[in-house]
Each structure stands twice: as C-alpha cells, then as structure tokens.
Design an enzyme around this catalytic site. Structure first.
Site, PDB file in Angstrom:
ATOM      1  N   HIS A 116       1.366   4.126  10.986  1.00  0.00           N
ATOM      2  CA  HIS A 116       1.159   3.266  12.635  1.00  0.00           C
ATOM      3  C   HIS A 116       1.713   3.244  13.539  1.00  0.00           C
ATOM      4  O   HIS A 116       0.741   3.161  14.576  1.00  0.00           O
ATOM      5  CB  HIS A 116       0.310   1.976  11.873  1.00  0.00           C
ATOM      6  CG  HIS A 116      -0.806   1.785  12.685  1.00  0.00           C
ATOM      7  ND1 HIS A 116      -2.238   1.208  12.734  1.00  0.00           N
ATOM      8  CD2 HIS A 116      -1.841   2.191  13.696  1.00  0.00           C
ATOM      9  CE1 HIS A 116      -3.118   0.716  13.242  1.00  0.00           C
ATOM     10  NE2 HIS A 116      -2.328   1.394  13.857  1.00  0.00           N
ATOM     11  N   ASP A 146      -7.096  -3.681  12.062  1.00  0.00           N
ATOM     12  CA  ASP A 146      -5.637  -4.219  10.472  1.00  0.00           C
ATOM     13  C   ASP A 146      -5.265  -5.579  10.656  1.00  0.00           C
ATOM     14  O   ASP A 146      -5.541  -6.596  11.468  1.00  0.00           O
ATOM     15  CB  ASP A 146      -4.157  -4.103  12.002  1.00  0.00           C
ATOM     16  CG  ASP A 146      -3.293  -3.413  11.719  1.00  0.00           C
ATOM     17  OD1 ASP A 146      -2.660  -4.153  10.689  1.00  0.00           O
ATOM     18  OD2 ASP A 146      -2.514  -2.289  12.421  1.00  0.00           O
ATOM     19  N   HIS A 166      -2.259  -6.920  10.892  1.00  0.00           N
ATOM     20  CA  HIS A 166      -1.500  -7.030  11.539  1.00  0.00           C
ATOM     21  C   HIS A 166      -1.689  -6.673  13.073  1.00  0.00           C
ATOM     22  O   HIS A 166      -2.328  -5.488  13.643  1.00  0.00           O
ATOM     23  CB  HIS A 166      -0.067  -6.129  11.181  1.00  0.00           C
ATOM     24  CG  HIS A 166      -0.239  -6.371   9.997  1.00  0.00           C
ATOM     25  ND1 HIS A 166      -0.230  -5.248   8.956  1.00  0.00           N
ATOM     26  CD2 HIS A 166       1.159  -7.211   9.284  1.00  0.00           C
ATOM     27  CE1 HIS A 166      -0.052  -5.745   8.291  1.00  0.00           C
ATOM     28  NE2 HIS A 166       1.419  -6.691   8.264  1.00  0.00           N
ATOM     29  N   ASP A 191       0.195  -5.524  15.599  1.00  0.00           N
ATOM     30  CA  ASP A 191       1.401  -4.608  16.495  1.00  0.00           C
ATOM     31  C   ASP A 191       1.973  -4.173  17.671  1.00  0.00           C
ATOM     32  O   ASP A 191       1.610  -3.242  18.209  1.00  0.00           O
ATOM     33  CB  ASP A 191       0.677  -2.829  15.869  1.00  0.00           C
ATOM     34  CG  ASP A 191       0.555  -2.951  13.875  1.00  0.00           C
ATOM     35  OD1 ASP A 191       0.673  -3.652  13.428  1.00  0.00           O
ATOM     36  OD2 ASP A 191       0.490  -1.971  13.475  1.00  0.00           O
ATOM     37  N   HIS A 221       6.263   0.302  13.393  1.00  0.00           N
ATOM     38  CA  HIS A 221       4.909   0.680  13.329  1.00  0.00           C
ATOM     39  C   HIS A 221       4.352  -0.752  13.685  1.00  0.00           C
ATOM     40  O   HIS A 221       3.683  -1.000  13.616  1.00  0.00           O
ATOM     41  CB  HIS A 221       3.948   0.914  11.859  1.00  0.00           C
ATOM     42  CG  HIS A 221       5.152  -0.321  11.138  1.00  0.00           C
ATOM     43  ND1 HIS A 221       5.097   0.404   9.361  1.00  0.00           N
ATOM     44  CD2 HIS A 221       5.869  -0.747  10.778  1.00  0.00           C
ATOM     45  CE1 HIS A 221       4.992  -0.889   8.856  1.00  0.00           C
ATOM     46  NE2 HIS A 221       5.635  -1.958   9.254  1.00  0.00           N
ATOM     47  N   ASP A 233      -6.128   0.615  10.834  1.00  0.00           N
ATOM     48  CA  ASP A 233      -4.944   1.222   9.856  1.00  0.00           C
ATOM     49  C   ASP A 233      -5.591   0.010   8.186  1.00  0.00           C
ATOM     50  O   ASP A 233      -6.438  -0.646   7.786  1.00  0.00           O
ATOM     51  CB  ASP A 233      -3.882  -0.263  10.155  1.00  0.00           C
ATOM     52  CG  ASP A 233      -2.472  -0.583   8.684  1.00  0.00           C
ATOM     53  OD1 ASP A 233      -2.910  -0.281   7.381  1.00  0.00           O
ATOM     54  OD2 ASP A 233      -1.102  -0.996   9.704  1.00  0.00           O
ATOM     55  N   ASP A 239      -5.017  -1.601   5.924  1.00  0.00           N
ATOM     56  CA  ASP A 239      -4.144  -2.898   5.559  1.00  0.00           C
ATOM     57  C   ASP A 239      -4.613  -3.767   5.680  1.00  0.00           C
ATOM     58  O   ASP A 239      -4.984  -5.006   6.037  1.00  0.00           O
ATOM     59  CB  ASP A 239      -2.615  -3.046   5.171  1.00  0.00           C
ATOM     60  CG  ASP A 239      -2.198  -3.447   6.495  1.00  0.00           C
ATOM     61  OD1 ASP A 239      -2.838  -3.653   7.685  1.00  0.00           O
ATOM     62  OD2 ASP A 239      -1.181  -3.535   7.672  1.00  0.00           O
ATOM     63  N   GLU A 269      -1.391   4.719   7.782  1.00  0.00           N
ATOM     64  CA  GLU A 269      -1.067   3.862   5.730  1.00  0.00           C
ATOM     65  C   GLU A 269      -1.411   4.255   5.356  1.00  0.00           C
ATOM     66  O   GLU A 269      -1.057   3.007   3.947  1.00  0.00           O
ATOM     67  CB  GLU A 269      -0.519   2.662   6.613  1.00  0.00           C
ATOM     68  CG  GLU A 269       0.015   2.164   8.251  1.00  0.00           C
ATOM     69  CD  GLU A 269       1.491   1.811   7.784  1.00  0.00           C
ATOM     70  OE1 GLU A 269       2.139   1.975   6.886  1.00  0.00           O
ATOM     71  OE2 GLU A 269       1.998   2.245   8.817  1.00  0.00           O
TER      72      GLU A 269
END
Length: 330
Positions: free
Chosen positions: A109, A132, A134, A136, A149, A240, A242, A285
């Site tokens: 990412h 996401d 996260h 980031d 990332h 992403d 995840d 990802e």
C-alpha cells in the site's frame, strides 16, 4: 463508444519494498491469472442496460532496486519506495490523460503515494475513499516499524507538509489532498500517533465500531454525502484487502480480526460505482505466498477480483442481456 462507456487502464505494480514480507509483488500476476481482465472485458460485452467497458492492459511496471538504500532514520528502503512511486505516478497520470479509469494492482500500500499523486496531477479536485484495517497515516517521525506501507497518507496530505522530513527518494512528492478530501472505512488497528493525527485534522473515519453501529448502508450514504455534497468530483478508491475480515482475505501481510464482511466490501464498491464518479482504483496487499492453504489464496484473490468487478458495475443480481421471455424467438 457510447456516452455510457467507461475506459479502464490496468496497471500492474509488483512491488513489496514498502513492507517486510515478500510475495506481495506477486499480487498482480495472481489477479491476472484469476481472469480479472477477461471478466472485465466480458462485462463490456454485455453493453445493454449497463455501462460499456473498454479495457486496456498496460502490463506490469518494472521496478528496479536502488543499491545501497540505507534507512533514513528508521524508515526502510526510502529510495526504492520513492522511485517506484514516482514511476507509478507517471503511469497513472498517463492513463488519466488518456481518459481512463486507472486500476492499480498492487503490490503493497505504499504505492498509493504514486497512484493518488498521479491521479491528482490530472484531477486535482479528487476525493479519496480509503478502505483498510489501518489508517496508514504514520509520518516518518511517528512510525515505529519504519515500513512505508504504513505511511502513504501522510505524504499526500497538505496539512502534514511541514511534518514530513526530506527523505531521499521523495523530493518529487507534492501533497495533493486535504484532510477533508479523504474518508476511511474499516479501521480497527490504529497506532497512537495516527489516532492523534486523525483527531487533530478532524479526518472522517468509519471504524468497525461505526460500521457495526450504523450499518454499511448508512456509512456509504454519509461517506458520499460528505465527499460529494458540495460538488460532484472524481473518486479514488484505495482498497487494502486487509480491510476485509481475514476469514475472506487471509492471504495478506497484516490481517486484523473483526473486519468488513465480503458483503460489506462488495456493497462499498457497488455504491461507488453507482455514483458514476470512480476515476481511480487501487487493489492492494494481495499476497499469494501467505495463507495456511491454497484455499486461503484462492479466497483472497477471488475476493479482490470480485471487488474490482463490482467497482465497474457487475451486480450481484446478475447482468444479462435482456430476453423477452413473454415472446420467445420461434
């Protein structure tokens, strides 16, 4: 092509140096092998009642390692990541100048720095939806891991310009979005420094707590109203995998339990498609070398393909050429 046509430019970005786990550079080839391009083109053939798709494949970018790429403070591979993002920004800008919706197949990412910078160089008024686990948004000074990332948004935000030191490899980057131009969906693993930045800059976030409380329908309604309420503008979706729960996308580098369901992920992309404003898409990802079984990899890759297809109008109720069942052909 008809007025309802959409031209797509696929850009493979096989890159892994923004994080420590090898294998994520194999994401683009895995998505291609799963038939992503063929399925998009097939969607384009069903050009009755739906948007006609024209798909151009730009192939995979070739990223070179920068020799002697020593860390900057604790930031890892800065020159390699910076150069790769500069290369990607050029490729995305070229696709946008040719009137295409850019679709970047990652890769990690950190590549969003290049993808969004390239997009914003052609459409400076764009809005970003970031799905996401996260945020980031660590800066090079708040990051504890040093992995880039986990930092791309901080390079893109105008409000953080003074907080980003001069890192080798990133002199080309110009912050291109404001805090009010981005909405997060699916957050559930945010570092203390990131939490401080999100709250201080009053960035719109829908953590999994909000998704649970409001429901994904209300989340998308509020997201689109917030970003598009004053004017319609291009949307960049940076997704992403995840962001989804690891039960759906286990083959990824930093899975976090308690994520979005498959249905919620598809709903997000369906609603963005319905605006007619999707202008850039990152699918990030996917790591085919991770996962406990071949089924894990298949589930992750197929989910990423489904998210991409839904972004371009593949509906769950099916897209079919209409047949007059009351007056069948003789």
């Amino acid at each position: 092509m008809s007025s309802k046509s959409k031209s797509i430019g696929i850009i493979g970005a096989p890159f892994s140096k923004g994080q420590p786990r090898g294998g994520v550079e194999q994401g683009p080839v895995a998505l291609r092998k799963a038939g992503l391009l063929e399925k998009l083109k097939e969607q384009g053939n069903l050009n009755i009642l739906i948007v006609e798709l024209d798909v151009t494949d730009y192939g995979d970018l070739a990223f070179a390692d920068v020799p002697n790429d020593s860390p900057f403070q604790n930031v890892k591979n800065p020159r390699t990541v910076g150069k790769a993002n500069e290369q990607l920004a050029g490729a995305v800008a070229e696709a946008k100048k040719n009137g295409k919706v850019s679709v970047v197949l990652g890769g990690d990412h950190s590549l969003a720095i290049g993808s969004i910078s390239g997009h914003a160089s052609v459409h400076p008024d764009l809005a970003v939806i970031w799905v996401d686990a996260h945020s980031d948004i660590n800066t090079p000074t708040t990051t504890t891991s040093g992995n880039l990332h986990g930092q791309p948004v901080s390079f893109l935000l105008k409000e953080l310009k003074g907080k980003i030191p001069e890192i080798p490899g990133f002199s080309w980057v110009k912050p291109c979005i404001s805090a009010k131009d981005i909405v997060y969906i699916g957050l559930r693993d945010v570092d203390p420094g990131e939490h401080y930045i999100l709250k201080t800059l009053n960035i719109k976030c829908f953590s999994m707590t909000e998704v649970d409380k409001l429901g994904i329908g209300k989340v998308m309604e509020e997201t689109l109203s917030y970003l598009l309420g004053s004017k319609r503008r291009p949307i960049h979706l940076s997704f992403d995998v995840d962001g989804l729960d690891p039960s759906f996308t286990p083959s990824t580098g930093t899975p976090v339990l308690g994520g979005l369901s498959y249905r919620e992920g598809i709903y997000i992309t369906e609603e963005i498609h319905k605006t007619g404003l999707l202008s850039g898409l990152d699918i990030m990802e996917v790591n085919p070398t991770l996962g406990k079984s071949p089924e894990d990899v298949i589930s992750t890759v197929n989910t990423a393909v489904a998210l991409t297809l839904a972004s371009f109008g593949v509906a769950r109720e099916g897209n079919h050429k209409p047949i007059d069942y009351l007056n069948p052909p003789k």
